[in-house]
Every structure is written in C-alpha cells, then in structure tokens.
Motif scaffolding. Structure first.
Motif, short mmCIF file in Angstrom:
data_model
loop_
_atom_site.label_atom_id
_atom_site.label_comp_id
_atom_site.label_asym_id
_atom_site.label_seq_id
_atom_site.Cartn_x
_atom_site.Cartn_y
_atom_site.Cartn_z
N LEU A 117 -13.63 -14.97 15.79
CA LEU A 117 -13.70 -16.43 15.92
C LEU A 117 -13.63 -16.83 17.38
O LEU A 117 -12.91 -16.22 18.18
N ARG A 118 -14.36 -17.86 17.73
CA ARG A 118 -14.35 -18.38 19.09
C ARG A 118 -13.82 -19.80 19.07
O ARG A 118 -14.17 -20.60 18.20
N THR A 119 -12.99 -20.12 20.05
CA THR A 119 -12.41 -21.46 20.10
C THR A 119 -13.31 -22.40 20.89
O THR A 119 -14.03 -21.98 21.80
N TRP A 120 -13.26 -23.67 20.51
CA TRP A 120 -14.08 -24.67 21.20
C TRP A 120 -13.27 -25.52 22.17
O TRP A 120 -13.81 -26.42 22.80
N ARG A 121 -11.98 -25.22 22.33
CA ARG A 121 -11.17 -25.99 23.27
C ARG A 121 -10.13 -25.07 23.89
O ARG A 121 -9.93 -23.94 23.46
N GLY A 122 -9.45 -25.60 24.92
CA GLY A 122 -8.44 -24.82 25.59
C GLY A 122 -7.16 -24.70 24.79
O GLY A 122 -6.94 -25.41 23.81
N PHE A 123 -6.31 -23.77 25.21
CA PHE A 123 -5.02 -23.55 24.58
C PHE A 123 -4.04 -24.61 25.07
O PHE A 123 -3.85 -24.78 26.27
N PHE A 124 -3.41 -25.34 24.14
CA PHE A 124 -2.46 -26.40 24.49
C PHE A 124 -1.05 -25.97 24.08
O PHE A 124 -0.67 -26.14 22.92
N PRO A 125 -0.27 -25.37 24.98
CA PRO A 125 1.10 -25.00 24.62
C PRO A 125 1.90 -26.23 24.20
O PRO A 125 1.74 -27.32 24.76
N HIS A 126 2.73 -26.06 23.21
CA HIS A 126 3.55 -27.16 22.71
C HIS A 126 4.71 -27.38 23.69
O HIS A 126 5.70 -26.66 23.68
#
Length: 348
Positions: free
Chosen positions: A307-316
């Motif tokens: 799977l490929r993500t369409w957005r950046g990683f947003f740490p909580h």
C-alpha cells in the motif's frame, strides 16, 4: 466476566485480560473510530480517568504528581483508577442514562461521568464513549462491578518465544491510503520514552523506523548531531551487543511487560508490538518463486502490492506531550529544559 456489584446482573460476556493499548486515549479528530479492544478481551486503565477534573492552578505540582501527572496541564483527572475497558459489543445488561449522553458531534464522550446503568438495579456502572476522535469503549467503574468466573477455560499467557509475531503486526498504511491512526499514536508515545531514556541528548532512530517516519518526527527529538543510537531488539532478533546504547523493544500484548535482554544494561524503550512487529518481521517481497519461474500457462493474481500513502505522516502531538507528562523523570532539569524548548509539535 464482570457483574454488577449491587445485584449481580451480568454486565459483560466472558473476557480475558490483555494489556491496555497505548493508543487508547489518542484518536484522530473529526473521525469515527472502531472499538479499541478486541472481542472477548478487557484491560485495566492504571491512570485516573474521567471526572471530576480540577484545574492545574488549583491542584499544584505535588497533588498532581500523586495523580501521576508531572508537567503542567490545563486540568487533572481525579476520577477512579483501574477502570475495566471492554469493547462495546461485549457489554451486557446495561442501558443508557439519557441525560448523561452528551458529546461533541457524532456520539457520546462521557463528559458527565458514567452513562450506562445496570438493568437489574439501576445503579450507574459504566461509561460508553464513541464520539468522533475516540476509540469506541465501554469502561466499567471499578467500584461498581466485580469479576466472577465465567466457566470458560483459562487462556494461558504465551511466553515471548510463543508469540506469533506476524499476527500482531499492523501495516503503517490503511486500505484508503491514509497512515494508520494506531501508528500515528504509537510512534510518538515511543518517542516520549526515547527522549527520557537518552536524557535529552540527540539520538538516532532505528533504521526501519527512520526510513518510514524519520523526517516527520525529527522535531520531537533533541536537536544536534546524534550522540546515541537506538536499535530494535526483542524476540526473534539478533542478541543485543554490549555496545548497544538504547534498545527499542515491544510490550507483551497480554501482560504489558517490556521485553528485556537476557544480558546487558542498555536502557529499553517500549514500542507498540503492532508497530514493532511490522518493522522486524519480514514480509513477502516478490511475486515470483524463490527459484525458477512459474509453470507454463500459470498466472498468479493473488500478489498484493504494498500500500502507498497519499499524505505525510502526522504524529499525534498530544500522545507525545501526554506521555511525557506521565513520566516522573521529565522533572529532571535537563529534560524540563528540553520540554520547555520543544514542547512536542503536532497537529492534534
């Protein structure tokens, strides 16, 4: 199972104890979430939870520390410790208390305390939460319920060498191409422990984790040229070396205990086993056989591309700050200096 402490009405299906997931309090805003707990399981919440809440200025550092909070917060919970957390589908014999069902927009959030009553005697025994940004749970009040044998055979606790690590691994990307909300909460929780373990000194993340989210979490770590190195360790990985400085290890999914190396004194940092297992367990990497070729006329259509993500990683960000606030060592001068400067960036 758990029953009402007053009248004995059954309030849950048979359940077995597991560790409380580290992402329990950290969901994504304006999104509906699935149940926190797996069916047939329960966990105990060691922290005070829910009302009454008291403002930090009225509580002070000493009393807040007794509640397990070591950094200034807007408010501090003085609710009960030891709430029994289950999946809503495992609840039995309870009815909603309608006047206590307020929420933000999509459900109920438990702001007014217990909102589920025992059908047998009417006493308030639990709190359901399912509003946006909350993992769906039912939390049984520790003073209002008691456990009784269900008659089902006891489930043995597996040892580290008995765990099927592949079954615990959770991929970082969801089917819709978004980052896993569990990853976005679990990674900053681990980073908070890492900051404390390295005493505020710059540190290098383990390679697989750095490759996936290193750029996105750089602002959480102390600035400067790294002087310490962290690496992944745990069951099924190479034995820790004497020169290892910090080990990032899994929590046991049932007991919640950290994996410990048989030898050595390197500090350990906990990481959700769902994330840890994905990083260390090798997956399928090629649709072709290990040797040779596919037989003539055979077409393979069961290979799933990564799977490929369409957005950046947003740490909580709140998961990071809240975890730091509950670690006693954050009061040390060098760590307070780090916190006062960096404070834990993040979108939530």
């Amino acid at each position: 199972m758990f029953v009402c402490a007053g009248c004995g009405t059954e309030l849950t299906a048979p359940v077995s104890r597991v560790a409380l997931p580290v992402h329990a309090d950290y969901g994504a805003w304006e999104e509906l979430h699935p149940p926190l707990m797996e069916p047939g399981t329960y966990a105990l919440n060691p922290r005070p939870a829910g009302p009454p809440w008291r403002l930090w200025d009225d509580v002070g550092e000493d009393l807040a520390a007794e509640q397990g909070v070591y950094l200034p917060q807007h408010s501090v919970s003085f609710g009960p410790r030891g709430a029994v957390v289950i999946a809503p589908g495992d609840s039995r014999g309870m009815t909603l208390i309608l006047e206590k069902c307020d929420g933000y927009c999509m459900g109920i959030d438990g702001r007014d305390g217990p909102n589920l009553a025992c059908e047998g005697c009417g006493r308030a025994v639990a709190t359901r939460r399912d509003d946006c940004g909350l993992w769906q749970t039912v939390s049984l009040e520790p003073g209002e319920v008691r456990s009784v044998p269900s008659g089902a055979p006891a489930v043995p606790v597996p040892g580290w060498d008995e765990l099927e690590l592949e079954s615990y691994a959770v991929p970082p990307v969801e089917l819709d191409g978004s980052w896993s909300r569990r990853w976005e909460a679990a990674v900053p929780v681990a980073l908070a422990h890492l900051v404390v373990a390295c005493e505020g000194r710059p540190v290098t993340l383990p390679g697989p984790l750095a490759e996936l989210v290193g750029d996105a979490v750089a602002g959480y770590l102390p600035a400067g040229s790294p002087v310490l190195t962290a690496r992944l360790a745990g069951p099924g990985t190479p034995a820790p070396r004497s020169g290892d400085q910090i080990l990032v290890v899994p929590r046991h999914p049932v007991t919640g205990e950290l994996w410990r190396p048989p030898h050595g004194t390197a500090p350990v940092v906990p990481l959700d086993i769902a994330v840890w297992a994905h990083l260390v367990v090798p997956g399928e990497t090629s649709p072709l056989p290990a040797s040779g070729t596919l037989p003539e006329g055979v077409l393979r259509d069961d290979y799933v591309l990564p799977l490929r993500t369409w957005r950046g990683f947003f740490p909580h960000g709140r998961a990071f700050r809240d975890t730091l606030a509950h670690l006693p060592d954050i009061r040390r001068p060098e760590l307070r200096a780090y916190y006062d400067r960096y404070g834990g960036p993040g979108p939530y």
